[in-house]
Scaffold this active site. Structure first.
Site, PDB file in Angstrom:
ATOM      1  N   SER A  29       0.822  -1.207   0.000  1.00  0.00           N
ATOM      2  CA  SER A  29       0.000   0.000   0.000  1.00  0.00           C
ATOM      3  C   SER A  29       0.857   1.259   0.000  1.00  0.00           C
ATOM      4  O   SER A  29       2.049   1.240   0.335  1.00  0.00           O
ATOM      5  CB  SER A  29      -0.912   0.018   1.225  1.00  0.00           C
ATOM      6  OG  SER A  29      -0.149   0.241   2.405  1.00  0.00           O
ATOM      7  N   ASP A  33      -1.445  -1.047  -3.688  1.00  0.00           N
ATOM      8  CA  ASP A  33      -2.765  -0.933  -3.074  1.00  0.00           C
ATOM      9  C   ASP A  33      -3.024   0.481  -2.572  1.00  0.00           C
ATOM     10  O   ASP A  33      -2.143   1.123  -1.985  1.00  0.00           O
ATOM     11  CB  ASP A  33      -2.839  -1.925  -1.903  1.00  0.00           C
ATOM     12  CG  ASP A  33      -4.225  -2.047  -1.305  1.00  0.00           C
ATOM     13  OD1 ASP A  33      -5.200  -1.974  -2.075  1.00  0.00           O
ATOM     14  OD2 ASP A  33      -4.327  -2.234  -0.077  1.00  0.00           O
ATOM     15  N   HIS A  39     -12.764  -5.033  -0.317  1.00  0.00           N
ATOM     16  CA  HIS A  39     -11.806  -4.488   0.635  1.00  0.00           C
ATOM     17  C   HIS A  39     -12.332  -4.706   2.052  1.00  0.00           C
ATOM     18  O   HIS A  39     -13.516  -4.953   2.259  1.00  0.00           O
ATOM     19  CB  HIS A  39     -11.599  -3.000   0.375  1.00  0.00           C
ATOM     20  CG  HIS A  39     -10.767  -2.693  -0.829  1.00  0.00           C
ATOM     21  ND1 HIS A  39      -9.753  -1.751  -0.815  1.00  0.00           N
ATOM     22  CD2 HIS A  39     -10.777  -3.208  -2.075  1.00  0.00           C
ATOM     23  CE1 HIS A  39      -9.190  -1.694  -2.010  1.00  0.00           C
ATOM     24  NE2 HIS A  39      -9.802  -2.571  -2.789  1.00  0.00           N
ATOM     25  N   GLY A  40     -11.447  -4.628   3.033  1.00  0.00           N
ATOM     26  CA  GLY A  40     -11.872  -4.823   4.408  1.00  0.00           C
ATOM     27  C   GLY A  40     -12.300  -6.237   4.720  1.00  0.00           C
ATOM     28  O   GLY A  40     -13.123  -6.476   5.612  1.00  0.00           O
ATOM     29  N   THR A  83      -5.473  -6.849   7.906  1.00  0.00           N
ATOM     30  CA  THR A  83      -5.514  -6.782   9.367  1.00  0.00           C
ATOM     31  C   THR A  83      -5.562  -8.158  10.011  1.00  0.00           C
ATOM     32  O   THR A  83      -4.905  -8.404  11.032  1.00  0.00           O
ATOM     33  CB  THR A  83      -6.717  -5.938   9.820  1.00  0.00           C
ATOM     34  OG1 THR A  83      -6.589  -4.616   9.277  1.00  0.00           O
ATOM     35  CG2 THR A  83      -6.794  -5.853  11.334  1.00  0.00           C
TER      36      THR A  83
END
Length: 278
Positions: free
Chosen positions: A50, A83, A205-206, A230
């Site tokens: 990212s 990203d 995403h997420g 994460t």
């Protein structure tokens, strides 16, 4: 093995109605773990760096060059992706370094400005043969800039992809970035409608906040590229904490980073098994 084009990996998965895992690299151990996990699953994978990670390291090139080398040495197809890039200069650097795709995020801009900026990036990248992902409809939980309740409208999404010629679209369907619990409530009907409306792969995403069962349901509904960061970072860190707690006198980082790398590799293998189900 040479790098695999992101588009080749992703479009093959879309045709098979299966998913592709895209995992974020923060340090070299992440890249090593993700590739080892993909080799264990015998599945293709996307390594993502990212803009925030490039900023953390002070530059994109050092971690990128290491990640590209690890990807090229893999025994399964591996793509390397930039990203959440908001900087056009960083996109150009990634292309010059040899990335196979970029995600350009102009979603903070008004719609027409997002379209213009994204179209410009797409034109540049396509001249270099680079696949482009963009974002429309804010994803919750990203540095406070995105509202969790926002959802992507299928008609607007189709107009956006037509206007920008992007190769994939990150959509807002109920997930949030940086979730530490896996209880996001996805809108599977919306995923189906977006899949029907668009000719390009959908990106979730997420995904760290989405449980195993719902990941599989999202793919069955039409999601293709699944971004996870994460969840793996939590596992990496908890393994380091446990190792240091068990041996508080440890000084050699390899003694606690190695087990963390192994734990992430095992989880990547498991996750790719879930995502790969047609």
């Amino acid at each position: 093995m040479p790098l695999s084009p992101t588009g080749t990996i992703t479009h093959a998965a879309r045709r098979q109605r299966s998913g592709v895992g895209a995992f974020n690299v923060v340090q070299i151990e992440h890249a090593e773990a993700i590739v080892t996990g993909a080799e264990g699953a015998q599945r293709p994978v996307i390594l993502q760096i990212s803009e925030n990670t490039a900023r953390y390291h002070g530059a994109l090139a050092p971690l990128a060059l290491a990640t590209l080398a690890i990807a090229r040495a893999a025994h399964v197809p591996v793509a390397v992706h930039l990203d959440h890039a908001e900087s056009a200069d960083l996109v150009r650097e990634a292309v010059e370094l040899g990335f196979t795709s970029v995600m350009f995020d102009a979603s903070k801009l008004p719609y027409e400005e997002n379209v213009a900026a994204t179209r410009s990036i797409t034109e540049y990248c396509h001249l270099a043969g680079i696949w482009v992902e963009a974002e429309l409809g804010e994803i919750g939980g990203k540095d406070g800039a995105h509202a969790p309740g926002v959802r992507t409208d299928p008609d607007e999404a189709r107009a956006f992809t037509d206007a920008t010629a992007v190769d994939a679209l990150a959509v807002a369907v109920g997930s949030s970035h940086a979730m530490h619990t896996r209880d996001a409530a996805l809108d599977f009907d919306l995923i189906q409608r977006l899949h029907t409306a668009l000719a390009v792969p959908l990106v979730l995403h997420g995904s760290s906040g989405v449980g195993d069962t719902d990941l599989a349901k999202a793919i069955a509904a039409g999601m293709t590229k699944v971004n996870i960061a994460t969840h793996l970072n939590k596992l990496f860190t908890s393994t380091v904490r446990a190792r240091l707690a068990a041996a508080p006198d440890l000084a050699d980082p390899r003694k606690y980073l190695g087990p963390a790398r192994d734990a992430v590799a095992t989880e990547v293998t498991r996750l790719l098994g879930i995502l790969s189900q047609p």
